[in-house]
Design an enzyme around this catalytic site. Structure first.
Site, mmCIF file in Angstrom:
data_model
loop_
_atom_site.group_PDB
_atom_site.id
_atom_site.type_symbol
_atom_site.label_atom_id
_atom_site.label_comp_id
_atom_site.label_asym_id
_atom_site.label_seq_id
_atom_site.Cartn_x
_atom_site.Cartn_y
_atom_site.Cartn_z
ATOM 1 N N ILE A 103 0.843 -1.190 0.000
ATOM 2 C CA ILE A 103 0.000 0.000 0.000
ATOM 3 C C ILE A 103 0.882 1.245 0.000
ATOM 4 C CG2 ILE A 103 -0.246 -0.090 2.528
ATOM 5 C CD1 ILE A 103 -3.135 1.014 2.164
ATOM 6 N N CYS A 104 0.398 2.285 -0.642
ATOM 7 C CA CYS A 104 1.034 3.590 -0.640
ATOM 8 C C CYS A 104 2.464 3.524 -1.179
ATOM 9 C CB CYS A 104 0.976 4.170 0.776
ATOM 10 S SG CYS A 104 1.530 5.891 0.925
ATOM 11 N N GLY A 105 3.428 4.061 -0.451
ATOM 12 C CA GLY A 105 4.811 4.128 -0.914
ATOM 13 C C GLY A 105 5.425 2.786 -1.223
#
Length: 197
Positions: free
Chosen positions: A102-104
């Site tokens: 998720i995300c970065g």
């Protein structure tokens, strides 16, 4: 299948991104173990919470795990410190063991070449494009994407991310998974009764 899920932990980890997934996996009978660069080494999240690692990344083996979960963190965009976690994701996927990012962490997977041939999502397409990866044509502008053994999501979608994780590991399925999502994403009170029926 192993009933242990490994949660990667590192400094600047985004606290809000994996809480739904790990809490509900634990409530469904899975053991969640933290994995970091060294065992017993504390890391500090974005919120300032200190987490002690259970296992060293060097000792992490796909065959001992049901899934590797990679949260976002500021460090994903600050150099190569977290590249070993993306390399671990490659080992997991090569062994047929699911990975959820998720995300970065999706940018880390992009740099590792793991999104070049798989449907995926992230915060926005140009965030991943900035990594120079070759998978732009496989980017899907949606909350969360599962492609085979890989789950991806953006930073504002911890509930959709958890839905994919819980479904992939069979913690909930069918109507129960739908009720769980409606309860935590839509605040649907009727879903509470369905989830606990």
């Amino acid at each position: 299948m192993p009933r242990t899920v490994h949660l990667a932990v590192y400094d600047t980890l985004a606290d809000w991104e994996t809480g739904h997934a790990t809490a509900w996996l634990a409530r469904s009978g899975f053991t969640v173990r933290t994995v970091g660069t060294a065992a017993d080494k504390p890391v500090t999240t974005i919120a300032g919470t200190r987490i002690l690692t259970d296992l060293s990344l060097d000792d992490l083996r796909p065959e001992d795990s049901a899934m590797l979960i990679l949260p976002g963190a500021d460090l994903w965009d600050a150099g190569d410190d977290l590249a070993p976690f993306a390399a671990a994701a490659r080992r997991f996927l090569d062994a047929g063991v699911p990975v959820a990012a998720i995300c970065g962490a999706t940018a880390g997977l992009a740099r590792e070449g793991l999104l070049d041939d798989r449907a995926h999502t992230s915060a926005v397409s140009f965030y991943l494009a900035a990594t120079g990866y070759a998978g732009g044509e496989h980017y899907v502008d949606t909350d969360a994407v599962t492609d085979g053994d890989l789950i991806t999501a953006g930073p504002t979608e911890p509930v959709a991310f958890a839905r994919e994780v819980l479904g992939k590991l069979g913690a909930f399925d069918g109507a129960k998974l739908d009720a769980w999502y409606r309860l935590f994403h839509d605040s649907d009170p009727a879903a509470f009764e369905e989830l606990n029926a």
